[in-house]
Design an enzyme around this catalytic site. Structure first.
Site, PDB file in Angstrom:
ATOM      1  N   LYS A 189      -0.190 -13.589  -3.306  1.00  0.00           N
ATOM      2  CA  LYS A 189       0.300 -12.874  -2.130  1.00  0.00           C
ATOM      3  C   LYS A 189      -0.030 -11.396  -2.258  1.00  0.00           C
ATOM      4  O   LYS A 189       0.503 -10.701  -3.110  1.00  0.00           O
ATOM      5  CB  LYS A 189       1.810 -13.009  -1.965  1.00  0.00           C
ATOM      6  CG  LYS A 189       2.265 -12.400  -0.633  1.00  0.00           C
ATOM      7  CD  LYS A 189       3.751 -12.194  -0.527  1.00  0.00           C
ATOM      8  CE  LYS A 189       4.194 -10.847  -1.037  1.00  0.00           C
ATOM      9  NZ  LYS A 189       3.761  -9.699  -0.214  1.00  0.00           N
ATOM     10  N   GLU A 263       4.394  -6.364 -14.519  1.00  0.00           N
ATOM     11  CA  GLU A 263       3.811  -5.042 -14.747  1.00  0.00           C
ATOM     12  C   GLU A 263       4.464  -4.135 -13.727  1.00  0.00           C
ATOM     13  O   GLU A 263       4.212  -4.252 -12.531  1.00  0.00           O
ATOM     14  CB  GLU A 263       2.297  -5.112 -14.592  1.00  0.00           C
ATOM     15  CG  GLU A 263       1.568  -4.014 -15.335  1.00  0.00           C
ATOM     16  CD  GLU A 263       1.361  -2.812 -14.455  1.00  0.00           C
ATOM     17  OE1 GLU A 263       2.251  -1.934 -14.467  1.00  0.00           O
ATOM     18  OE2 GLU A 263       0.340  -2.758 -13.761  1.00  0.00           O
ATOM     19  N   GLU A 394      10.506   7.190 -10.877  1.00  0.00           N
ATOM     20  CA  GLU A 394       9.114   7.087 -10.498  1.00  0.00           C
ATOM     21  C   GLU A 394       8.962   7.532  -9.036  1.00  0.00           C
ATOM     22  O   GLU A 394       9.627   6.989  -8.156  1.00  0.00           O
ATOM     23  CB  GLU A 394       8.633   5.642 -10.650  1.00  0.00           C
ATOM     24  CG  GLU A 394       7.166   5.483 -10.366  1.00  0.00           C
ATOM     25  CD  GLU A 394       6.675   4.066 -10.580  1.00  0.00           C
ATOM     26  OE1 GLU A 394       7.380   3.124 -10.174  1.00  0.00           O
ATOM     27  OE2 GLU A 394       5.580   3.906 -11.156  1.00  0.00           O
TER      28      GLU A 394
END
Lengths: 485, 314
Positions: A189, A263, A394
């Site tokens: 996807k 990840e 982040e």
């Protein structure tokens, strides 16, 4: 430092032609070797982030569609791909790699249109790496006995793969190439905002006459991803994306027996000692945080500079940033493109506001932003402390947080003081200091006097909240192989 | 810019020069090459290309440095430097004609009143192996014959042996012998072995009084390269930031095509800035380059390439 010589030598617009891309008005799902309409009947629109113009309609796969895709992948795994010899699988992968090279220009332009990143990057970084990943893993297909997994390792089965929007085709290559080389079949996807290059990749699978069902592409948003990773027919789940979604996936997969690699995010430290090659360190800092608008999980978003060199380094850095060219991503001279989505732009803005409110000092070059589309100027925050949100969270945008340190011990302590552990860079001309520092950093990738360099032979992955498992190299194959009994 | 780039005590010793030059920030070779390669992907088209071609023509030191050079050839080259395309008076003149010192008088006569300068190589070009007195005599004679610019070579043997003081003193002496003539100091980067040395030699020449630093004689391979020019541009940029004195840069040797020349101009633009984008601060040492620039110029304005016979042989 002098400003750019626009009066004397202004670069004329040098746009790459869009004519190489033949966009269809609507794209269907790629299941069992064919493009098929979604049973869900739903569609979404993908747009160009540089001007917000719609590019195409894309199907949204529902649970039934995902089920069809997983079933097709299972059939292909059991019927043809899992049993095929490695040498034969390798031929298909080599063929795909060659077609990717042949269609590189088209894919580069398409990726730039759908993602907003500069053509310079899609042309010189994304596409060459995409082809390199397929070539590299094609070479592994008939050598798996030597992958360190015993004499005859077996494939895992059906891999459910969910990838992000920052390197759409490259992340697809990182996922699909090793899975196929090891004898698995996949349902992938792509991200909701960048589905187009994956759909052209589906065409390439047809062109390469890959057996039906080996690669299936289901488009959609979070719901589609949930249906895919939660599907009982998937043997292995691979995800690249945010830590929040990664946590959710880990919960879903827990106890099911499915294999999982994640990840996730990062807050990479770029450590510059006072004996570094400063001009090249500046280049590394720029590429570390402004490459791909900072939409890079391994970005060097925290600059840790030794205080004795800070003033000089920052002066050089600002002068360099003033020369970055922000604008039309299709212009061959553009260095900084568009932010991928309005949602991401809002997140960057929010964290930049928090940085200013918490007392850090913000600097951006005098750089006009285009009126339409999603844009954020390159930004440097100085006076940042470990406690600031912009030093911990982040941002995933072109925003650099600068901290200083006095001793190597302090540099390492600050670099490691983050919930993440994906990447780090170290800049020094002294070999012993480089090794001392690298040994102590808890990060999956450490760059020495460079940053953001990738190679399919090199394993990539993180510590702590940056995820687990490795992609690329021999280590990356382990995720897709079962150790020989 | 910081103290690391301030000029040294004029009463320098080899020890103090070594401390200064070896205290400069290092150059990472891989990174420097990558930066030069990245800048060479800039796409210079249409109006920007037209401006850049004319700018490059105006920066050329049209050069002949052969044992077989004749007065006739120098006169022909001078005529070409003044009016590069006889068919088109809009083409700018070259910056200078660069010859051996015994041909300076011929060039000076041919260029009188044109605005094109005479540049002369001197100091036992290209090897630099001659007694200092001979080098100074060579320089003085060239200036007396009408050279406005002197291109000297450094003593690479002394530089590589670490005798920085000898190199500096020689440059200072030649600079004095130049009088009002501008001094270009050739580093012969093809013999300097490392980029760190290129940076150190650049600073040494600048501090000794060079008006220009120049890459190469053209007699040693490799001659000018983009990474070496990048490092020299960084040196003059940093020196300017520290002192306000703007030293020029001249890559020479091996630059043959308009495409190459444009890459150098992009480097100047993005590394040093617009203060260097004029013939007083940037030169291209070349011979065959001019014809390619003229050909591309015609191609840009007419859409077709004329044959090479439409441009004069050098």
């Amino acid at each position: 430092m002098e400003r750019q010589a626009d009066g004397i030598f202004e670069y004329a617009p040098a746009p790459e032609s869009r004519a190489v891309v033949r966009l269809r008005p609507a794209y269907e799902l790629f299941i069992d070797g064919e493009f098929v309409p979604a049973k869900s009947g739903e569609h979404m629109t993908t747009a160009n982030p540089a001007d917000e113009e719609p590019l195409a309609q894309v199907s949204v796969a529902g649970e039934t569609d995902v089920d069809r895709a997983v079933t097709a992948a299972r059939r292909a795994f059991e019927g043809v791909w899992g049993a095929m010899s490695g040498a034969e699988r390798g031929k298909y992968l080599f063929r795909i790699a060659r077609i990717l090279q042949e269609r590189a220009r088209e894919l580069a332009v398409l990726e730039t249109l759908d993602n907003g990143k500069p053509i310079k990057e899609t042309r010189d970084v994304d596409l060459p790496l995409v082809a390199a990943h397929f070539f590299y893993h094609a070479g592994w297909a008939d050598k798996l006995d030597h992958a360190g997994m015993g004499p005859a390792p077996r494939p895992v089965g059906v891999a459910a793969q969910v990838i992000p929007w920052n390197f759409p085709l490259l992340m697809l290559a990182w996922k699909i190439a090793p899975a196929l080389a090891a004898g698995n079949t996949v349902v992938l996807k792509p991200a909701e905002t960048t589905p187009l290059s994956a759909l052209v990749f589906a065409e390439i699978c047809q062109e390469a006459e890959l057996p039906p069902g080996v690669v299936n592409i289901v488009t959609g948003a979070g719901e589609t991803g949930r249906a895919l990773v939660g599907h009982p027919g998937a043997d292995k789940v691979a995800f690249t994306g945010s830590t929040a979604v990664g946590r959710e996936i880990a919960r879903t997969v827990a106890g099911t027996g499915k294999r999982l690699t994640l990840e996730l995010g990062g807050k990479g430290a770029n450590i510059v000692y006072d004996d570094a090659a400063l001009d090249q360190a500046v280049e590394g800092i720029v590429s570390g945080i402004f490459f791909n608008q900072g939409h890079v999980c391994c970005a060097g978003s925290r600059l840790l500079v030794q205080e004795s060199a800070a003033e000089e380094l920052l002066a050089r850095l600002r002068a360099r940033i003033e020369r970055l060219r922000l604008g039309d991503p299709l212009d061959k001279n553009t260095d900084i493109g568009a932010i991928n989505s309005a949602e991401q732009l809002e997140r960057i803005r929010e964290l930049a506001r928090a940085g200013a409110e918490e007392g850090a000092e913000s600097w951006s070059p005098d750089c006009p932003l285009p009126e339409r589309g999603h844009w954020f100027p390159p930004t440097v925050f100085t006076g940042v402390t470990q406690a600031h949100r912009i030093a911990r969270e982040e941002i995933f945008g072109p925003v650099l947080s600068v901290l200083t340190f006095r001793t190597p011990e302090e540099a390492v302590a600050k670099a490691n003081n983050t919930p993440y552990g994906l990447s780090a860079g170290v800049w020094t001309e002294k070999g012993s200091r480089m090794l001392w520092t690298a040994e102590r950093l808890r990060a999956g990738v450490i760059w020495s006097n460079t940053f953001n360099k990738f190679d399919p032979a090199s394993p990539f992955g993180g510590y702590k909240e940056s995820g687990y498992g490795r992609e690329g190299g021999r280590h990356g194959l382990e995720a897709y192989l079962v150790h020989a009994a | 810019m910081p103290e690391t780039v301030l000029p040294p005590d004029p009463a320098a010793s080899n020890t103090s020069l070594r401390a200064l030059l070896h205290g400069l920030p290092g150059v990472d070779e891989v990174g420097a090459r990558a930066r030069a390669a990245d800048l060479s992907t800039r796409s210079i088209k249409t109006s920007a290309k037209a401006r850049a071609i004319d700018l490059a023509i105006s920066m050329i030191d049209l050069t002949t440095l052969e044992g077989a050079d004749t007065r006739g050839k120098v006169r022909a080259l001078s005529a070409k430097a003044v009016r590069p395309d006889p068919a088109d008076p809009a083409v700018p003149s070259a910056a200078a004609v660069c010859v051996y010192s015994d041909l300076v008088a011929t060039a000076a006569e041919a260029l009188a009143g044109s605005g094109v300068k005479v540049a002369s190589v001197a100091t036992a070009f290209p090897s630099g192996r001659a007694p200092l007195e001979a080098k100074l005599a060579d320089t003085r004679r060239a200036v007396a014959d009408g050279a406005a610019e002197i291109d000297m070579v450094i003593d690479r043997g002394a530089f590589l042996a670490g005798d920085y003081l000898a190199v500096r003193d020689e440059i200072t002496a030649v600079k004095e012998a130049c009088g009002d003539a501008h001094l270009k100091v050739i580093l012969e980067t093809g013999e300097l072995a490392t980029y760190d040395n290129v940076r150190r030699a650049s600073w040494l020449a600048i501090l000794a009084g060079a008006d220009f630093i120049k890459t190469s004689t053209g007699k040693v391979a490799p001659a000018a390269t983009l990474p070496v020019t990048l490092i020299m541009l960084e040196a003059v940029r940093d020196h300017y930031a520290a002192t306000g004195r703007r030293v020029g840069v001249k890559p020479a040797g091996g630059i043959r095509t308009a495409k190459d020349a444009l890459k150098y101009l992009v480097l100047v633009n993005e590394v040093a800035g617009d203060g260097w984008l004029d013939p007083d601060h940037f030169r291209l040492g070349a011979s065959s380059l001019l014809n390619d620039l003229l050909m591309q110029r015609t191609r840009l304005s007419t859409g077709t390439y004329p044959g090479p016979d439409y441009y004069t042989l050098d």
